[in-house]
Scaffold this motif. Structure first.
Motif, PDB file in Angstrom:
ATOM      1  N   SER A 254       1.064  -1.223   0.017  1.00 20.26           N
ATOM      2  CA  SER A 254      -0.002   0.119  -0.123  1.00 20.26           C
ATOM      3  C   SER A 254       0.916   1.371  -0.006  1.00 20.26           C
ATOM      4  O   SER A 254       1.695   1.347  -0.972  1.00 20.26           O
ATOM      5  CB  SER A 254      -0.861  -0.011   1.171  1.00 20.26           C
ATOM      6  OG  SER A 254      -2.073   0.919   0.960  1.00 20.26           O
TER       7      SER A 254
ATOM      8  N   ALA B 164      -0.503  -4.308  -3.306  1.00 17.96           N
ATOM      9  CA  ALA B 164      -1.675  -3.222  -3.108  1.00 17.96           C
ATOM     10  C   ALA B 164      -1.473  -1.841  -3.448  1.00 17.96           C
ATOM     11  O   ALA B 164      -1.692  -0.783  -2.417  1.00 17.96           O
ATOM     12  CB  ALA B 164      -2.230  -3.449  -1.693  1.00 17.96           C
TER      13      ALA B 164
ATOM     14  N   ASP C 147      -9.803  -6.831  -2.666  1.00 15.92           N
ATOM     15  CA  ASP C 147      -9.454  -5.400  -2.246  1.00 15.92           C
ATOM     16  C   ASP C 147     -10.594  -4.356  -2.964  1.00 15.92           C
ATOM     17  O   ASP C 147     -10.781  -4.282  -3.919  1.00 15.92           O
ATOM     18  CB  ASP C 147      -8.178  -5.098  -2.775  1.00 15.92           C
ATOM     19  CG  ASP C 147      -7.479  -3.827  -2.236  1.00 15.92           C
ATOM     20  OD1 ASP C 147      -8.213  -2.949  -1.771  1.00 15.92           O
ATOM     21  OD2 ASP C 147      -6.294  -3.910  -2.162  1.00 15.92           O
TER      22      ASP C 147
ATOM     23  N   HIS D 122      -7.759  -6.154   1.191  1.00 16.34           N
ATOM     24  CA  HIS D 122      -6.456  -4.932   1.069  1.00 16.34           C
ATOM     25  C   HIS D 122      -5.317  -5.485   1.627  1.00 16.34           C
ATOM     26  O   HIS D 122      -4.145  -5.195   1.564  1.00 16.34           O
ATOM     27  CB  HIS D 122      -6.956  -3.717   1.509  1.00 16.34           C
ATOM     28  CG  HIS D 122      -5.794  -2.688   1.221  1.00 16.34           C
ATOM     29  ND1 HIS D 122      -5.641  -2.224   0.142  1.00 16.34           N
ATOM     30  CD2 HIS D 122      -4.986  -1.978   2.258  1.00 16.34           C
ATOM     31  CE1 HIS D 122      -4.629  -1.161   0.232  1.00 16.34           C
ATOM     32  NE2 HIS D 122      -4.367  -1.161   1.546  1.00 16.34           N
TER      33      HIS D 122
ATOM     34  N   PHE E 251     -11.315  -0.718   4.698  1.00 15.59           N
ATOM     35  CA  PHE E 251     -10.263  -1.667   4.205  1.00 15.59           C
ATOM     36  C   PHE E 251      -9.676  -2.928   5.202  1.00 15.59           C
ATOM     37  O   PHE E 251      -9.201  -3.922   4.899  1.00 15.59           O
ATOM     38  CB  PHE E 251      -8.957  -0.610   4.190  1.00 15.59           C
ATOM     39  CG  PHE E 251      -9.102   0.047   3.002  1.00 15.59           C
ATOM     40  CD1 PHE E 251      -8.566  -0.211   1.752  1.00 15.59           C
ATOM     41  CD2 PHE E 251      -9.494   1.566   2.863  1.00 15.59           C
ATOM     42  CE1 PHE E 251      -8.393   0.354   0.661  1.00 15.59           C
ATOM     43  CE2 PHE E 251      -9.479   2.279   2.002  1.00 15.59           C
ATOM     44  CZ  PHE E 251      -9.148   1.839   0.644  1.00 15.59           C
TER      45      PHE E 251
END
Length: 263
Positions: free
Chosen positions: A96, A124, A207, A238, A158
């Motif tokens: 992320s 991600a 996700d 996620h 998330f």
């Protein structure tokens, strides 16, 4: 960038787990609102000759430090920590927000260290690696763009947070504050140059940022880094990276291949 950039005092030292003279290192960079500890479940899947190095932003509960002004300020601290460690075959992994830092840290390496990066794993990722936020759209400070209510909803959307967090106003306020500080780094991401290392682009099938049938961010990323980028979809949301056996096993395979390259 030919030398580790200067960074402000108080940046936390990396957490290093494994042999002192490893055949391969995995450098891991965590998600917004999280900490380096998120990667610990991956450790049993790494080969014995691998050192796991967890790079962490300041302001985690047990690791205080000065809050970065923006993405580039945070990058200076992380790059200063990472550069000396890329002295042997290395896998750079970011999840992320951490994926943006993983790409940027790798891009900041001098050429002789960049050649030691066996794989760059972007998990991600909220952007294709070379995209970024235009200067005029970057908020001047945390919480100028995202409200506490929006950040609380993001925590719910998330996943990855225990139900007990939302029942404890003090803990929830701390979590929202940390997420807001970290999302400011995402909101000030300037983008980065192409990086000539093998890319692995991972995402979770459930996700919220991945919409089946629509060009995914992983596909965008693959197009931006060119031919040869490996795109993988894994079961989970996620935080699929930390909850499933498949991505952990794949990371172990990639690290083992990098270790074999030194023999």
């Amino acid at each position: 960038m030919s030398a580790p950039p200067e960074h402000r005092a108080g940046a936390p030292a990396p957490l290093r787990i494994g042999p002192s003279d490893p055949a391969v290192r995995v450098l891991a960079l965590h998600h917004a609102g999280g900490s380096a500890a998120a990667f610990l479940p991956l450790l049993p899947h790494l080969p014995a000759e691998c050192e796991l190095v967890l790079l962490e932003l300041p302001n985690r509960a047990a690791r205080p430090g000065l809050s970065p002004d923006d993405f580039e300020d945070a990058l200076r601290g992380l790059a200063a920590q990472a550069h000396p460690l890329v002295d042997r075959p290395t896998v750079v992994l970011g999840h992320s927000l951490g994926a943006l830092f993983a790409h940027s840290v790798t891009a900041s390496l001098p050429a002789h260290r960049q050649r030691l990066v066996h794989a760059l794993i972007l998990s991600a990722s909220p952007f294709a690696p070379q995209d970024g936020i235009p200067p005029h759209r970057r908020p001047p400070a945390p919480f100028a763009h995202r409200t506490e209510a929006q950040l609380t909803e993001d925590l719910r959307l998330f996943g990855g947070s225990p139900d007990a967090l939302f029942a404890d106003p003090a803990r929830l306020a701390d979590a929202v504050r940390l997420l807001g500080l970290d999302m400011h780094l995402t909101d000030t991401y300037p983008g980065g140059p192409a990086v000539p290392v093998p890319h692995h682009l991972w995402h979770g099938l459930e996700d919220p940022t991945h919409v089946p049938g629509v060009l995914s961010r992983s596909a965008d990323s693959a197009a931006s880094v060119g031919a040869g980028a490996e795109v993988r979809a894994f079961p989970g949301g996620h935080f699929f990276l930390f909850s499933g056996q498949e991505p952990a096993a794949e990371l172990g395979r990639i690290a083992a291949a990098a270790a074999r390259a030194t023999r």
